[in-house]
Design a protein around this motif. Structure first.
Motif, PDB file in Angstrom:
ATOM      1  N   TYR A 175     -10.408  50.102  41.592  1.00  0.00           N
ATOM      2  CA  TYR A 175     -11.202  51.630  41.409  1.00  0.00           C
ATOM      3  C   TYR A 175     -11.995  51.479  40.388  1.00  0.00           C
ATOM      4  O   TYR A 175     -12.559  50.251  39.270  1.00  0.00           O
ATOM      5  CB  TYR A 175     -10.075  52.280  40.725  1.00  0.00           C
ATOM      6  N   PRO A 176     -13.964  51.656  40.789  1.00  0.00           N
ATOM      7  CA  PRO A 176     -14.203  52.658  42.389  1.00  0.00           C
ATOM      8  C   PRO A 176     -14.618  52.034  43.091  1.00  0.00           C
ATOM      9  O   PRO A 176     -14.607  52.125  44.308  1.00  0.00           O
ATOM     10  CB  PRO A 176     -14.932  53.216  41.089  1.00  0.00           C
ATOM     11  N   VAL A 177     -15.086  50.362  42.899  1.00  0.00           N
ATOM     12  CA  VAL A 177     -15.662  49.943  44.012  1.00  0.00           C
ATOM     13  C   VAL A 177     -15.608  47.938  44.425  1.00  0.00           C
ATOM     14  O   VAL A 177     -15.093  47.962  43.359  1.00  0.00           O
ATOM     15  CB  VAL A 177     -17.079  50.235  43.850  1.00  0.00           C
ATOM     16  N   ARG A 178     -14.196  47.818  45.237  1.00  0.00           N
ATOM     17  CA  ARG A 178     -14.342  47.022  46.122  1.00  0.00           C
ATOM     18  C   ARG A 178     -15.007  45.825  46.826  1.00  0.00           C
ATOM     19  O   ARG A 178     -15.818  46.842  47.748  1.00  0.00           O
ATOM     20  CB  ARG A 178     -13.062  46.196  45.766  1.00  0.00           C
ATOM     21  N   LEU A 228     -11.340  36.614  47.094  1.00  0.00           N
ATOM     22  CA  LEU A 228     -13.026  36.593  47.524  1.00  0.00           C
ATOM     23  C   LEU A 228     -13.177  38.102  47.367  1.00  0.00           C
ATOM     24  O   LEU A 228     -14.738  39.169  47.331  1.00  0.00           O
ATOM     25  CB  LEU A 228     -13.968  36.098  48.931  1.00  0.00           C
ATOM     26  N   TRP A 229     -12.217  39.589  47.788  1.00  0.00           N
ATOM     27  CA  TRP A 229     -12.277  40.356  47.647  1.00  0.00           C
ATOM     28  C   TRP A 229     -12.763  40.862  45.834  1.00  0.00           C
ATOM     29  O   TRP A 229     -12.031  41.740  45.455  1.00  0.00           O
ATOM     30  CB  TRP A 229     -11.569  40.598  48.365  1.00  0.00           C
ATOM     31  N   ILE A 230     -13.805  40.713  45.323  1.00  0.00           N
ATOM     32  CA  ILE A 230     -13.483  40.962  44.116  1.00  0.00           C
ATOM     33  C   ILE A 230     -13.553  42.485  44.028  1.00  0.00           C
ATOM     34  O   ILE A 230     -14.441  43.448  44.265  1.00  0.00           O
ATOM     35  CB  ILE A 230     -15.320  40.492  43.090  1.00  0.00           C
ATOM     36  N   LYS A 231     -13.187  42.740  42.475  1.00  0.00           N
ATOM     37  CA  LYS A 231     -12.046  44.348  42.519  1.00  0.00           C
ATOM     38  C   LYS A 231     -13.335  44.340  40.826  1.00  0.00           C
ATOM     39  O   LYS A 231     -13.861  43.516  40.218  1.00  0.00           O
ATOM     40  CB  LYS A 231     -11.116  44.379  42.280  1.00  0.00           C
ATOM     41  N   TRP A 232     -14.024  45.816  41.280  1.00  0.00           N
ATOM     42  CA  TRP A 232     -14.374  46.165  40.056  1.00  0.00           C
ATOM     43  C   TRP A 232     -15.725  45.721  40.247  1.00  0.00           C
ATOM     44  O   TRP A 232     -16.307  45.291  39.197  1.00  0.00           O
ATOM     45  CB  TRP A 232     -13.630  46.539  38.489  1.00  0.00           C
ATOM     46  N   LEU A 233     -16.495  45.883  41.234  1.00  0.00           N
ATOM     47  CA  LEU A 233     -17.228  45.011  41.668  1.00  0.00           C
ATOM     48  C   LEU A 233     -18.622  45.151  40.782  1.00  0.00           C
ATOM     49  O   LEU A 233     -18.817  46.741  40.427  1.00  0.00           O
ATOM     50  CB  LEU A 233     -17.673  44.810  43.388  1.00  0.00           C
TER      51      LEU A 233
END
Lengths: 398, 332
Positions: free
Chosen positions: A217-220, A230-235
């Motif tokens: 949250y809010p964006v991955r 590879l699915w970066i969290k908090w991008l």
């Protein structure tokens, strides 16, 4: 009739013949739980970790209770977590996404900006590359949650990363993107531009609601079919580059050591895989002989599942299971084998096939190619020994 | 719908055609230009060819002191790793063994990765607090701890690319498409595929699966009279023995003597140089009651930031209770 739960005495089942409290008084009114939680009777359907796996719980992983779920969508509240610096607290107001590097105009987006781009919805599985990684040396963990629970499957809402990059203008020299998160680990990874332009999604909703903190949250970033790391969290940043960074998580980790001491790198795709979720060690048969639903999950990072074969005799004979619903690319498929159990010992296996023609291999077939120390990408066929009392155990067979 | 899509395509085309004038807004005109200072604040990545590496330098000697202070609690004084925390040194020539040890020296292909990671994410729990020269020094020390440079070595931006990583050639790009997919794409057997099936390994015999279905209730520390508890405590104390001694003839070793530690003030054992925070806590009146000891032993580095004790903590409440009971039996 065989078995059956309703053993009525001569006077009948009191749950039927007597008026129960819930059939007489009131239940809870609305607003009793403004955001609902699972009912107390399901309190064991939770994420669990294996404490000896990691030094602490901050840089660690837990496991989805896949043995107790059905269908294909994983509820966010029990979807596995993997952090390298813990799940950080980042509000939409404080969120910024930067695109820089080989672009015409480096840009900064706020969360509100992202919501103004055309968005899409897609269901994808996210599987940690290390899922089943503890099983390379032999059957080790006794439960589908622990052997195969580093996976979840959600419907994501977000903006194609392609759209955001086009907003900044990709320069001709750009061949890769480097993506990183806002947490202390940053978990930076390099991804070829081709994949990014194909199907990567900058997601802010999952299963219809905001992402959970533990899922970024809010964006991955969503990288369909490719390993979860590879699915970066908090991008927070996307840099267009002419080559890979060779960051820590793509060199020292998430590379697959082979038997001869060399290692594979850039092993991004998740190969076709399946597991029977019930019966399984945490979900034994309690009802005795007779009708038995054998069920499980199958998935492939290279497309849709086309068939799942199930064996009850350790791989000597196979039958095709029934696939439920529609089979989406790079998403979980639920399968069922509706059987009649005679109470004999079973060695249960499932074998997935995908749209490329790939057939899930045995663990030994994988070991022949890779040796025992790959850690990652173990998609070998799982075996559960089911004994006449209905209990199940994680085993391997010849 | 199709009209709408045509419109978007037209907009995208227009933008593509006019690209080149860099200041032009994108197709949607969303976002704002990233400022140079903002990019500099976030864009830290360092690449194998040295791109992104700032000017600076650091010696093995400086790195050793820094490592001891900021890293050794988890990674060990010689980067050998403590408990489950990663070893950063050693492991050379083990990659094709049964138990390969993957470290900076044995496995990491690029030195830039180490610089980039320490700079961006270390120390653990205190990321981005190291100065540029400190990062150089820590990288230099880790090279030294892996026998890749000598003790006089000073790493600089200028000599960075001259360092050879032993496993630089140890990686191949994913070859599953050639090495596996042909064999794993044959039409599979469906009937009478095996003559007999034998069970080869069983998870039940290993017994390493977490069993607890619900969290354990907190347990009070029982009085230290139970012989079984003392025996259990003695066993747990083996984890402490590499640094601490207790009982008759105990001497200060890596850590202080623990005889009489229970209910004693913190930081007072003779002949031991405590960390500054431990000295301060003792002066501040900290008494090692069973409760305080239990809290310390659960997570030493969280309980007392800066403690020299490089032990990550005891997970099980039972173990903590047992070891405290054991220590209590040495009243000094």
């Amino acid at each position: 009739m065989v078995g059956g739960a309703a053993h009525a005495g001569a006077a009948g089942d009191p749950l039927i013949t007597q008026v129960q409290d819930w059939a007489s008084g009131h239940g809870d009114g609305v607003d009793a739980t403004p955001y609902g939680l699972p009912v107390k009777y399901e309190s064991d359907v939770i994420r669990r970790n294996v404490d000896w796996l990691t030094a602490d719980t901050i840089s660690s992983i837990n496991f989805t209770p896949i043995h107790a779920l059905d269908g294909t969508i994983t509820p966010q509240g029990c979807a596995f977590e993997r952090h390298h610096s813990g799940a950080i607290d980042l509000s939409k107001q404080d969120y910024r996404l930067m695109i820089n590097g080989l672009v015409d105009q480096p840009l900064v987006f706020t969360y509100e900006d992202l919501e103004r781009f055309p968005r899409e919805n897609h269901v994808y599985f996210c599987e940690c590359a290390a899922n089943t990684g503890m099983e390379w040396a032999g059957a080790q963990l006794n439960g589908a949650q622990f052997t195969h629970g580093m996976i979840h499957n959600m419907e994501y809402t977000g903006v194609p990363l392609r759209t955001l990059l086009q907003e900044a203008g990709i320069q001709a020299a750009g061949k890769w993107v480097y993506v990183e998160g806002a947490d202390a680990s940053s978990n930076g990874r390099s991804i070829p531009l081709e994949k990014v332009l194909d199907d990567c999604l900058v997601a802010f909703k999952a299963n219809g609601e905001a992402l959970r903190r533990e899922h970024g949250y809010p964006v991955r970033l969503v990288v369909p079919g490719w390993e979860g790391n590879l699915w970066i969290k908090w991008l927070r940043r996307i840099e267009v580059m002419d080559g890979p960074v060779e960051a820590k998580e793509e060199t020292s980790k998430y590379t697959d050591l082979l038997g001869d001491g060399t290692a594979r790198k850039w092993t991004w795709e998740m190969d076709a895989k399946s597991v029977i979720t019930s019966p399984s060690p945490q979900s034994p048969i309690r009802h005795g002989t007779g009708p038995l639903v054998i069920t499980g999950l199958a998935w492939s990072g290279r497309g849709a599942i086309t068939q799942v074969d199930v064996s009850v005799d350790g791989g000597a004979n196979w039958v095709a299971a029934r696939l439920a619903g529609h089979q989406h690319d790079k998403a979980l498929t639920r399968f069922y084998l509706d059987t009649d159990w005679d109470g004999r010992e079973m060695l249960l296996q499932a074998r997935a096939r995908d749209a490329t023609g790939y057939v899930q291999p045995t663990k030994n077939a994988l070991r022949e190619v890779r040796g025992m120390n790959s850690v990652y990408h173990n998609n070998g066929i799982q075996t559960w020994l089911v004994t006449p009392n209905g209990e199940a155990e994680n085993v391997e067979v010849s | 719908m199709s009209k709408c899509r045509d419109l978007i395509v037209a907009i995208v085309l227009t933008a593509t055609l006019t690209a080149g004038s860099a200041a032009l807004a994108g197709p949607y005109g969303l976002g704002r230009p990233a400022l140079t200072d903002e990019i500099a604040a976030w864009d830290h990545d360092v690449r194998p060819d040295g791109t992104g590496l700032p000017p600076g330098s650091g010696s093995v000697e400086a790195g050793e002191a820094l490592f001891s202070e900021r890293c050794a609690a988890c990674h060990g004084d010689f980067a050998e790793g403590v408990d489950n925390w990663p070893a950063l040194s050693g492991g050379q020539d083990t990659l094709d063994h049964d138990d390969p040890v993957k470290t900076v020296g044995s496995y990491w292909p690029y030195l830039s990765t180490l610089w980039d990671y320490i700079h961006r994410s270390k120390p653990y729990g205190n990321a981005q607090t190291l100065a540029t020269d400190e990062v150089y020094a820590l990288v230099a020390f880790l090279l030294y701890s892996n026998d890749l440079v000598d003790e006089k070595f000073v790493l600089t931006q200028g000599n960075f690319l001259t360092v050879e990583m032993p496993n630089a050639g140890g990686f191949i790009i994913d070859d599953r498409a050639q090495a596996e997919y042909p064999a794993f794409s044959r039409v599979p057997c469906m009937e009478r595929c095996k003559d007999n099936v034998q069970i080869t390994t069983r998870a039940g015999t290993l017994d390493v699966t977490p069993q607890s279905q619900t969290p354990e209730p907190p347990q009070a520390v029982p009085p230290p009279t139970d012989p079984a508890l003392l025996a259990a405590g003695e066993k747990v104390f083996r984890k402490c023995k590499s640094c601490h001694q207790v009982g008759e003839g105990a001497k200060t070793r890596i850590g202080p003597v623990l005889t009489g530690i229970v209910d004693a003030p913190a930081g007072v054992a003779d002949g031991y140089r405590y960390s500054k925070p431990m000295q301060a806590a003792g002066k501040g009146g900290l008494i090692w009651t069973s409760k305080e000891l239990a809290a310390f032993l659960t997570k030493p580095k969280s309980y007392m930031k800066g403690t020299k004790m490089s032990f990550s903590g005891l997970r099980k409440k039972d173990d903590i209770a047992a070891v405290i009971a054991y220590l209590t039996s040495f009243s000094g």
